[in-house]
Structures are given as C-alpha cells and as structure tokens.
Enzyme design. Sequence first.
Site, PDB file in Angstrom:
ATOM      1  N   ASP A  39      54.753 -26.894  44.040  1.00  0.00           N
ATOM      2  CA  ASP A  39      55.843 -26.402  43.210  1.00  0.00           C
ATOM      3  C   ASP A  39      56.416 -27.599  42.465  1.00  0.00           C
ATOM      4  O   ASP A  39      57.231 -28.345  43.003  1.00  0.00           O
ATOM      5  CB  ASP A  39      56.907 -25.708  44.065  1.00  0.00           C
ATOM      6  CG  ASP A  39      58.049 -25.179  43.206  1.00  0.00           C
ATOM      7  OD1 ASP A  39      58.107 -25.519  42.003  1.00  0.00           O
ATOM      8  OD2 ASP A  39      58.904 -24.445  43.751  1.00  0.00           O
ATOM      9  N   LYS A  41      61.426 -25.435  34.061  1.00  0.00           N
ATOM     10  CA  LYS A  41      62.394 -26.450  33.630  1.00  0.00           C
ATOM     11  C   LYS A  41      61.902 -27.261  32.430  1.00  0.00           C
ATOM     12  O   LYS A  41      61.955 -26.759  31.315  1.00  0.00           O
ATOM     13  CB  LYS A  41      62.791 -27.309  34.832  1.00  0.00           C
ATOM     14  CG  LYS A  41      63.489 -26.413  35.878  1.00  0.00           C
ATOM     15  CD  LYS A  41      64.197 -27.093  37.007  1.00  0.00           C
ATOM     16  CE  LYS A  41      65.000 -26.042  37.773  1.00  0.00           C
ATOM     17  NZ  LYS A  41      64.771 -25.985  39.194  1.00  0.00           N
ATOM     18  N   TYR A  73      63.086 -25.342  48.090  1.00  0.00           N
ATOM     19  CA  TYR A  73      63.523 -24.189  47.297  1.00  0.00           C
ATOM     20  C   TYR A  73      62.442 -23.873  46.278  1.00  0.00           C
ATOM     21  O   TYR A  73      61.948 -24.758  45.579  1.00  0.00           O
ATOM     22  CB  TYR A  73      64.845 -24.484  46.581  1.00  0.00           C
ATOM     23  CG  TYR A  73      65.341 -23.313  45.734  1.00  0.00           C
ATOM     24  CD1 TYR A  73      65.804 -22.154  46.335  1.00  0.00           C
ATOM     25  CD2 TYR A  73      65.342 -23.391  44.338  1.00  0.00           C
ATOM     26  CE1 TYR A  73      66.260 -21.077  45.567  1.00  0.00           C
ATOM     27  CE2 TYR A  73      65.799 -22.329  43.567  1.00  0.00           C
ATOM     28  CZ  TYR A  73      66.249 -21.174  44.184  1.00  0.00           C
ATOM     29  OH  TYR A  73      66.695 -20.117  43.415  1.00  0.00           O
TER      30      TYR A  73
HETATM   31  C1  PLP Z   1      64.567 -24.540  39.886  1.00  0.00           C
HETATM   32  C2  PLP Z   1      63.431 -24.390  40.814  1.00  0.00           C
HETATM   33  C3  PLP Z   1      62.759 -23.163  40.979  1.00  0.00           C
HETATM   34  C4  PLP Z   1      63.253 -21.889  40.354  1.00  0.00           C
HETATM   35  O1  PLP Z   1      63.226 -21.922  38.983  1.00  0.00           O
HETATM   36  P1  PLP Z   1      64.189 -20.902  38.164  1.00  0.00           P
HETATM   37  O2  PLP Z   1      63.783 -21.118  36.747  1.00  0.00           O
HETATM   38  O3  PLP Z   1      65.583 -21.285  38.496  1.00  0.00           O
HETATM   39  O4  PLP Z   1      63.857 -19.534  38.667  1.00  0.00           O
HETATM   40  C5  PLP Z   1      61.620 -23.150  41.751  1.00  0.00           C
HETATM   41  N1  PLP Z   1      61.176 -24.253  42.369  1.00  0.00           N
HETATM   42  C6  PLP Z   1      61.796 -25.436  42.253  1.00  0.00           C
HETATM   43  C7  PLP Z   1      61.237 -26.640  42.942  1.00  0.00           C
HETATM   44  C8  PLP Z   1      62.963 -25.542  41.499  1.00  0.00           C
HETATM   45  O5  PLP Z   1      63.616 -26.704  41.426  1.00  0.00           O
END
Ligand code: PLP
Length: 436
Positions: free
Chosen positions: A239, A267, A144
């Site tokens: 990511d 985050k 994701y």
């Molecule tokens: C949470 C998450 C996202 C998206 O971040 P948001 O701040 O919710 O848009 C992208 N990549 C990873 C791996 C994530 O865990």
Amino acid sequence: MKLERSRGLFREAQRYLPGGVDSPVRAFKAVGGTPPFIVRGQGSKVYDADGNEYIDYVCSWGPLILGHAHPQVVDALKKAIECGTSFGAPTELEITLAKMICSAIPSIEMVRFVNSGTEATMSALRLARAFTGRDKIIKFAGGYHGHADGLLVKGGSGLATLGLPNSPGVPTNYAHSTLVAPYNNAKAVAQLFQRYPNDIAAVIVEPVAANMGVVSPQPGFLESLRGLTSRFGALLIFDEVITGFRVTYGGAQNLFKITPDLTCLGKIIGGGLPVGAYGGKQEIMEMVAPNGPVYQAGTLSGNPLAMTAGIETLKILSQPEVYERLEDAASRLEEGIVKAVFSPKLKLTVSRFASLLTIFFSGNPALDYESVSHAETALFGRFFQQLLSEGVYWSPSQFEAAFVSLAHSTDDIRLTVGTISKVLSHVERQSFEGLA
Ligand SMILES: *Cc1c(COP(=O)(O)O)cnc(C)c1O
C-alpha cells in the site's frame, strides 16, 4: 490568534455534517479546539477564514508534495477544465499517466485508476482473493489502508490473531477473514502462515508505516514478507498510497528493491484531486473486468482533471534533485527539533522517513503500534495548539505524519524550528508544573 469566523463556521458545519467535517481527523477531536476553516492555499502556506496564515505540514495529508496551487498544475487544470470535466469514456490522459506510473514502478505492468486510496486497497484485495482462490488476508496493527470493512479491524489479545471489528457496522464474520500481526514482526506473520498455509490470499502492508505516526520498516522485515508470501502462494500487496512518489520517484519498493505483486497508489498521483490506483503483474491485472471476471468499475474513474493534475505533478517530481531537496528540508527540520529538546524531562522521539515525520511524545523507539501507542497524547495536544496559534499547522493527531513539500523554503523550515523550540520549552515547563 483570532478564530471567530472559523468558530462560527464550525458551529454551523456541525448542524449539517457529522462532526462538522467529511473526514474525522479534521475535526481536531484528538487535540481539542476549533479547526481553522481554510479559504486558500499557496505554496507552503494556508490561510483561514479569519485571515490567519499558517505554514502547512498537512499538505492535504500527502498529495500536495509540490505545495498548494502549484502554477504548472493550476495552468494545466485550467486548460483541461475548458474541455469538460468528465466523459465516462476513455481519454488519452489515462494512457499518459498509466505509462508514467508503469515506467516509474517496474512491478506495475498494468494499472486501474479509481477515485480514492480506499477503493484501491479494497479492489486490490478482491483481485488477490480471486487470483489465489483464498479468502483470508493479513494486515498489520496500526496500518491504515482506507475504510473498507475488512480493513477496519484490530488485533485480538495475542501476537498474531483473527481480526475484530474496529468499528460498529463491520460484520464480525467478515473481520475474522482479516488476520492481524504487529508491524515489523515477521515471526508473527510466519506463525499465521503456518496456521493457515492454504487460506491466505495476501499480505497488505505500508512499506513505511505512516498512519500510526511514522514507523520505518526494520531491516529484513519487508524481505521476510516477500519470502513468506512467495513460499505460501500468497500475494504481497504494497500500500504505497502515501509512500508512492513520496519517499523517492516511484516509491518505497524502488528504494528497498522489493517487488510486490500488487501496489496501491493514491494521494500524490492525483496532485490534489481525488484519485487512487492499483496495479501489478499483467497476469494478475488481466483478471479485472472487462478482460477478466473480477468486477470493479467507477463513474468518475480516470477523471480527466485528476489525470491532468497527476501528470503535471509527476512531471515535476521526475526532474533531477527533487528528492534530494525534499530530504534536505526534512532533515533540517528533524535536526532542528532534536536540538530543541534540551531537557531529558520531556521524552520525545522524532521518527522520520524521507519527507514524512512524526514527533512522538514518548521515549520509546517507534517500532510498531504497541510501542507508539503509549505516547502522551495530552502533551501532544498542547504542543499542537500552541504551534497552531504561532502559525504552524502541524498534523492534528499524535498518530499521523507531518508532510514536508517542495514548497517549504529554507526560511519556512528555520521559522518552524524556531517556533517548535519555543513551544516545546513551554510545553515542558507546563508539564513540570503539572507534575509538581
Ligand atoms: C490515505 C491512505 C489510504 C486511503 O486513501 P483515501 O484516498 O483516503 O481513501 C490508504 N492507504 C494509505 C497508506 C493511506 O495513507
């Protein structure tokens, strides 16, 4: 457990907000029941509108590695807010946080702050396409990276395929420029590069997958991705929105000693305020506007409150033994859960990487999306509901991670293990009776 007020609020919320929420998993569709409406968080605990207390393992889905309302973060925010909330002009706070990130993650020579992880991955991919002059990207099934169109795709029926829209509203043609391979399968990635040697701009990967439940990279997988992308002139994008400053200070790339071309963060670097960032080699980042032609902007980007919460959070995380303490708490939780599974009738796999942990209701080792997707979601739902009613707020989906924070005390972990043991034996008995 009383949930009267939350029930009322949930009914009212559904009148005004789709599903009563602003992000789908919060609505508890995967587990059933009413989501408690939270009024307050402190340390490892959250409190709901009916006055119930929970030990929280969601921790805002990762940002709150210090726990809720950490006094140092709150004090800094109080001071910052007195000075105004947003200027749309540069501030020194952005330099401070950028410097902390660049020195923690050597592959990041320059960084651009945005407002969410979604924005970070979307912008990093635009930049990778501009830098390479290519259109296609590779992502992994079950990975994701936020909800941008080109990333809301699923694989077709083969091993390595063109992406298909995973949501209505995503144009089929656009989804086709995303290629999909199984996680931990470098062979499938090699196949895609052989098929499209001059068309792939980037491979985007969670170095530890945490959005299909926790799935660790197999030895050699990330190294192979580094080798293939370099050989075919594509960029490797890590990511690290979850893993950045979570699996160690810096992130997974420091742990695995792999240098990606671009990194996405979010985050933790916002300490619980909305934030994202992407960064990498100066040569690539200089292509971003205003220095280069790749457009990307944001009214609230680099917001002083978000920068402040991020700076204070990283200050605390850079102190000695922080990650040892997290590892210690998370490993005690894992061991406790593994011990609690006393009967082979209930097939469980505890998948943990650092302070990220998933209990899969499945005997399969967690290797990729296919292997975890057979987990028994109905059993997980019962497990979740019983845990919640006993005061443990676990992640409300089989395919998410639980997050251990520095605020989780020895007592919290011991209590949680006790509760999980009790709940697992109930769930096991019920599943017997269900089978009988
Ligand atoms: C949470 C998450 C996202 C998206 O971040 P948001 O701040 O919710 O848009 C992208 N990549 C990873 C791996 C994530 O865990």
